[in-house]
Each structure stands twice: as C-alpha cells, then as structure tokens.
Design an enzyme around this catalytic site. Structure first.
Site, PDB file in Angstrom:
ATOM      1  N   TYR A 136       0.889  -1.087   0.002  1.00 28.59           N
ATOM      2  CA  TYR A 136      -0.034   0.066   0.115  1.00 28.59           C
ATOM      3  C   TYR A 136       0.903   1.292   0.066  1.00 28.59           C
ATOM      4  CZ  TYR A 136       0.408  -0.919   5.025  1.00 28.59           C
ATOM      5  OH  TYR A 136       0.926  -1.208   6.388  1.00 28.59           O
TER       6      TYR A 136
ATOM      7  N   VAL B 169     -13.110  17.197 -10.235  1.00 24.81           N
ATOM      8  CA  VAL B 169     -12.898  16.299  -9.193  1.00 24.81           C
ATOM      9  C   VAL B 169     -13.177  14.939  -9.835  1.00 24.81           C
ATOM     10  CG1 VAL B 169     -12.710  17.684  -6.974  1.00 24.81           C
ATOM     11  CG2 VAL B 169     -14.886  16.403  -7.350  1.00 24.81           C
TER      12      VAL B 169
ATOM     13  N   LYS C  66     -12.492  17.646  -1.554  1.00 20.86           N
ATOM     14  CA  LYS C  66     -12.358  18.894  -1.412  1.00 20.86           C
ATOM     15  C   LYS C  66     -12.521  19.645  -0.084  1.00 20.86           C
ATOM     16  CE  LYS C  66     -12.048  21.655  -5.112  1.00 20.86           C
ATOM     17  NZ  LYS C  66     -12.286  22.439  -6.282  1.00 20.86           N
TER      18      LYS C  66
END
Length: 129
Positions: free
Chosen positions: A53, A72, A98
């Site tokens: 990861y 986005v 955001k």
C-alpha cells in the site's frame, strides 16, 4: 473479497473550474480501497506476497501532485484507472474530497468504483477521437 485501504491520503493539486482555482493548489483528501487476495501474505508474513500500500500511495501522490484537472470527477477517474492499470487489481473504490470547497460544508467530493473491464472501456474511449 479481501480489501486493502488507504484513508485520508492528503495532498495538494490544481483542481477546479474557476480562475482562482487554476492559480493555487488546493488540498484534497483521497480514500482508496482495492481488492487483494491477502491469504498468501497472511501465511508468509512477507511484503513480497501482498500489494504494498505504500507503493500505491506513493504512485497516487506523484500523479495527483503533477496533475491539473477541472473536475474532481476527472481526477478520481484517472486515479482509479491508474491503480487498475499499474497494480493489476480487479476492483478499486476512490473517494475524493475537497475540504472547504463550499462554505458551511466540511467537504464535497465524489465516490466511484471501477473494475478491470472499466479500464478496457476507458482505454478504448480515450483512443477514439
């Protein structure tokens, strides 16, 4: 299905439709989940037997920090396709937000899920003028 997740990966990038948003980097938060068969790693206790990861986070951060999208939605889609392509997972979920984008709201964003077959469709669509 086993899953590996990364929550609240924080970085800055150019994203937005307004002129001022195109001039300054904004903070975004990314949650990532992806499929992984962790049984072999659980038995061996070796990083070589799982999807690292840290490598996923590093690749995503490098991509996002160098990107410049208006939406986005577009950024989240590209992140999903990048993970499917570069790490060979069968399934990925991206939540991208955001913070402070709307006054009175903690954050706004998108959540999407994609699979390997979506990567093939995406490649075809991008190749078609």
């Amino acid at each position: 299905m086993d899953k590996i997740f990364i929550h609240a990966l924080k970085t800055e990038t150019i994203v937005g439709i307004f002129d001022w948003e195109r001039q300054v980097k904004q903070t975004i938060l990314i949650d990532i989940e992806f499929s992984a068969d962790i049984r072999k790693a659980a038995l061996s206790d070796s990083i070589d037997d799982t999807l690292n990861y840290k490598a996923v986070a590093k690749r995503v951060l490098g991509f996002v920090e160098g990107s410049s999208f208006h939406l986005v939605e577009t950024l989240a889609e590209h992140i999903a396709m990048l993970i499917l392509q570069d790490f060979g997972v069968a399934w990925v979920r991206i939540s991208l937000s955001k913070p402070g984008a709307i006054r009175g709201s903690r954050d706004v964003g998108v959540m999407l899920e994609r699979q390997t077959q979506d990567l093939n469709t995406w490649r075809t669509a991008k190749a078609t003028p």
